[in-house]
Scaffold this motif. Structure first.
Motif, PDB file in Angstrom:
ATOM      1  N   HIS A 327       0.829  -1.208   0.000  1.00  0.00           N
ATOM      2  CA  HIS A 327       0.000   0.000   0.000  1.00  0.00           C
ATOM      3  C   HIS A 327       0.867   1.262   0.000  1.00  0.00           C
ATOM      4  N   THR A 328       1.877   1.317   0.872  1.00  0.00           N
ATOM      5  CA  THR A 328       2.745   2.490   0.921  1.00  0.00           C
ATOM      6  C   THR A 328       3.524   2.636  -0.384  1.00  0.00           C
ATOM      7  N   LEU A 329       3.955   1.528  -0.951  1.00  0.00           N
ATOM      8  CA  LEU A 329       4.638   1.567  -2.250  1.00  0.00           C
ATOM      9  C   LEU A 329       3.725   2.181  -3.307  1.00  0.00           C
ATOM     10  N   ALA A 330       2.483   1.704  -3.372  1.00  0.00           N
ATOM     11  CA  ALA A 330       1.541   2.175  -4.392  1.00  0.00           C
ATOM     12  C   ALA A 330       1.266   3.669  -4.230  1.00  0.00           C
ATOM     13  N   VAL A 331       1.022   4.101  -3.005  1.00  0.00           N
ATOM     14  CA  VAL A 331       0.725   5.510  -2.766  1.00  0.00           C
ATOM     15  C   VAL A 331       1.941   6.379  -3.085  1.00  0.00           C
ATOM     16  N   GLY A 332       3.121   5.934  -2.692  1.00  0.00           N
ATOM     17  CA  GLY A 332       4.331   6.707  -2.950  1.00  0.00           C
ATOM     18  C   GLY A 332       4.628   6.865  -4.424  1.00  0.00           C
ATOM     19  N   VAL A 333       4.504   5.784  -5.179  1.00  0.00           N
ATOM     20  CA  VAL A 333       4.752   5.851  -6.625  1.00  0.00           C
ATOM     21  C   VAL A 333       3.684   6.706  -7.309  1.00  0.00           C
ATOM     22  N   ALA A 334       2.435   6.574  -6.860  1.00  0.00           N
ATOM     23  CA  ALA A 334       1.355   7.381  -7.443  1.00  0.00           C
ATOM     24  C   ALA A 334       1.601   8.868  -7.184  1.00  0.00           C
ATOM     25  N   GLU A 335       2.080   9.226  -5.992  1.00  0.00           N
ATOM     26  CA  GLU A 335       2.400  10.624  -5.697  1.00  0.00           C
ATOM     27  C   GLU A 335       3.497  11.144  -6.615  1.00  0.00           C
ATOM     28  N   ALA A 336       4.516  10.293  -6.849  1.00  0.00           N
ATOM     29  CA  ALA A 336       5.599  10.693  -7.737  1.00  0.00           C
ATOM     30  C   ALA A 336       5.086  10.905  -9.162  1.00  0.00           C
ATOM     31  N   LEU A 337       4.241   9.976  -9.631  1.00  0.00           N
ATOM     32  CA  LEU A 337       3.688  10.117 -10.978  1.00  0.00           C
ATOM     33  C   LEU A 337       2.817  11.373 -11.084  1.00  0.00           C
ATOM     34  N   GLU A 338       2.068  11.677 -10.036  1.00  0.00           N
ATOM     35  CA  GLU A 338       1.229  12.870 -10.047  1.00  0.00           C
ATOM     36  C   GLU A 338       2.084  14.119 -10.273  1.00  0.00           C
ATOM     37  N   ARG A 339       3.215  14.199  -9.594  1.00  0.00           N
ATOM     38  CA  ARG A 339       4.096  15.362  -9.742  1.00  0.00           C
ATOM     39  C   ARG A 339       4.756  15.376 -11.118  1.00  0.00           C
ATOM     40  N   SER A 358      13.512   3.404  -0.264  1.00  0.00           N
ATOM     41  CA  SER A 358      14.280   4.140   0.744  1.00  0.00           C
ATOM     42  C   SER A 358      13.544   4.084   2.077  1.00  0.00           C
ATOM     43  N   GLY A 359      14.212   4.513   3.135  1.00  0.00           N
ATOM     44  CA  GLY A 359      13.592   4.478   4.450  1.00  0.00           C
ATOM     45  C   GLY A 359      12.368   5.364   4.548  1.00  0.00           C
ATOM     46  N   SER A 360      12.327   6.449   3.768  1.00  0.00           N
ATOM     47  CA  SER A 360      11.210   7.385   3.836  1.00  0.00           C
ATOM     48  C   SER A 360      10.106   7.078   2.843  1.00  0.00           C
ATOM     49  N   GLY A 361      10.297   6.061   2.017  1.00  0.00           N
ATOM     50  CA  GLY A 361       9.284   5.720   1.028  1.00  0.00           C
ATOM     51  C   GLY A 361       9.918   5.437  -0.317  1.00  0.00           C
ATOM     52  N   PRO A 362       9.113   5.033  -1.306  1.00  0.00           N
ATOM     53  CA  PRO A 362       9.659   4.727  -2.626  1.00  0.00           C
ATOM     54  C   PRO A 362      10.011   5.983  -3.404  1.00  0.00           C
ATOM     55  N   ARG A 363      11.028   5.895  -4.235  1.00  0.00           N
ATOM     56  CA  ARG A 363      11.436   6.997  -5.106  1.00  0.00           C
ATOM     57  C   ARG A 363      11.551   6.483  -6.541  1.00  0.00           C
ATOM     58  N   ILE A 364      11.135   7.287  -7.493  1.00  0.00           N
ATOM     59  CA  ILE A 364      11.257   6.941  -8.913  1.00  0.00           C
ATOM     60  C   ILE A 364      12.528   7.571  -9.466  1.00  0.00           C
ATOM     61  N   ILE A 365      13.274   6.816 -10.247  1.00  0.00           N
ATOM     62  CA  ILE A 365      14.481   7.330 -10.890  1.00  0.00           C
ATOM     63  C   ILE A 365      14.380   7.107 -12.395  1.00  0.00           C
TER      64      ILE A 365
END
Length: 495
Positions: A327-339, A358-365
């Motif tokens: 769930h946290t992975l999905a929300v984090g990636v969705a937030e990145a895609l939104e930006r 990462s410790g604070s959540g997923p990051r897209i590169i």
């Protein structure tokens, strides 16, 4: 001899050979996994079994007897800066041959990593006296953690035994960085020719090289711009990504473009525009651009170093993620895609290896850079940008690429993270979706719609998922948290 007789003899021999291969004997206290066209079919119990030659293949044999493994000796630094030697023995048994085969790349490695992580976290908060007098407490904590987490790997842990001894010397006033590194430093082990020690958790920190990083070779540059390069983070079609240090000792990821690409002036111009676009989306869930020189020889881009393994590494070592982490992975990636989408950029190559845990959540590169390939003649009629298995239908047909393309890849990334993918030959996507946790089925099904206009936006995904989980606490399971900790800058000493 008559030709007919010869043919008859050959046919009889083939029939006998086929019948012989039909019978498969599984030894006592063991099991075998049968795959058909690369997909799990059934588990063979001890005794006489029948398989279909050519179609069925016995791919794995699993020992069901109780095993005892010795974890390589660990040295742990206590709160009062004393070192403790710990030997750990774990008695376990495979209870589910299928889960043990497909749950993780190696269940032995997974048990070892979980054992080391739990033991170190328990002792890190103790002084020497308490550590030496709490062997029973540590053993109970260790057994509870193993019993809880190994069940999903098809393993049952029977016993855990710890032997502890204190070293006579006191570590004199270590720096916080050194103390942190010492607590996560495993035992010394022989290395391969490339300098990376074999095995995963016993090679937690070796010579300043984190897991997944490769030491510099003779033909690798030592400096790009003002950044001193210390290791190789990865390599791809565009070039090589290095771990670098700024003059102020800050860690950065430096992508150096291949020289043959850098010779194309059109590529350089497009690369410069991509660097500018990447600078607009850096922040909460992406890697911020630190520095760049699109006109350099070769061109390069430096971004914030995000300590953590890729999602691909995590899934390879730990298997499917639990629902809370998913769930946290999905929300984090969705937030990145939104930006990213808000800046008018389409990633076009979202996949597990381009998501850092990462410790604070997923990051897209690595977003948007693939666009630069368009200008050097690589996107012909038969050339498709992206990665097989994550390509949206419009990428395969040549239809316009939109933000919805990233949402299709997002759905496939979640399928991989939940254990429903990759899909074997002949397996339908619909049947694979039945393996997903129920709370994600609706969102992922919409993301994987073949019609881009019917897919949700990243904002839609955030709204849908925000209603389904209000969990608190660490989003990462303990073994994954340990993997992340090993990439922390405090554990990476520059060579």
């Amino acid at each position: 001899m008559e030709p007919v007789l010869i043919v008859l003899i050959i046919l009889v021999a083939l029939v006998i050979r086929t019948l012989f291969k039909t019978v498969y004997i599984v030894r006592e206290a063991s099991a075998a996994i049968v795959e058909r066209f690369g997909r799990y079919t059934r588990t063979l119990d001890p005794g006489l079994n029948f398989v279909i030659p050519i179609i069925d293949k016995v791919r794995f044999r699993v020992d069901l007897r109780e095993q005892v493994m010795a974890v390589p000796q660990q040295q742990v630094v206590t709160q009062d800066n004393r070192r403790v030697d710990i030997d750990i023995f774990v008695s376990y048994q495979v209870s589910d041959a299928r889960a043990a085969t497909y749950g993780v790349t190696s269940y032995v490695q997974a048990i070892e990593q979980l054992t080391v992580a739990t033991m170190r976290r328990t002792i890190d908060g103790m002084d020497l006296e308490r550590a030496l007098n709490s062997r029973e407490e540590i053993t109970i904590d260790l057994l509870a953690a193993l019993d809880r987490d190994t069940a999903r790997w098809g393993i049952r842990v029977h016993r855990v035994e710890c032997k502890m001894g204190a070293l006579p010397t006191l570590i004199q006033d270590p720096t916080p960085q050194q103390a942190h590194a010492d607590r996560y430093r495993g035992p010394v082990a022989p290395t391969h020719g490339d300098g990376v020690a074999p095995g995963t958790p016993q090679s937690l920190v070796r010579s300043g090289i984190a897991p997944g990083h490769r030491p510099l070779r003779q033909d690798d540059p030592r400096r790009i711009g003002r950044y001193r390069l210390t290791a190789v983070l990865g390599q791809g079609g565009m070039g090589t990504v290095y771990l670098g240090q700024s003059p102020g000792q800050r860690l950065v990821a430096v992508k150096v473009i291949r020289r043959e690409l850098s010779e194309d002036t059109t590529f350089r111009k497009r690369f410069a525009r991509e660097i500018e676009a990447a600078g607009l989306v850096g922040g909460f869930h992406t890697a911020s651009v630190v520095d760049a020189d699109p006109h350099g020889d070769p061109p390069w881009l430096a971004t914030e170093y995000i300590p953590g393994p890729s999602l691909h590494e995590v899934l390879s070592q730990q298997g499917a993620l639990p629902p809370r982490t998913l769930h946290t992975l999905a929300v984090g990636v969705a937030e990145a895609l939104e930006r990213i989408h808000a800046r008018g950029i389409v990633h076009r190559d979202l996949k597990p290896s381009n998501v850092i845990i990462s410790g604070s959540g997923p990051r897209i590169i690595d977003f948007g850079i693939a666009r630069a390939l368009d200008s050097i003649g690589l996107t012909s009629t038969n050339y498709v940008l992206g990665t097989q298995g994550f390509l949206a239908p419009e990428q395969l047909t040549g239809a316009p690429i939109t933000h919805a393309t990233d949402l299709y890849a997002f759905g496939m990334v979640l399928c991989h993270a939940a254990g429903a993918a990759p899909l074997p030959d002949g397996e339908s996507l619909e049947s694979a979706l039945s393996l997903l946790p129920s709370r994600f089925v609706g969102v992922i099904t919409r993301c994987l719609d073949h019609d881009p206009s019917r897919r949700p936006t990243a904002t839609d995904v955030l709204e849908l998922l925000s209603r389904s989980d209000q969990s608190t606490g660490d989003w990462l399971p303990l073994p994954v948290r340990t993997m992340v900790d090993l990439y922390n800058p405090l554990t990476i000493a520059a060579p």
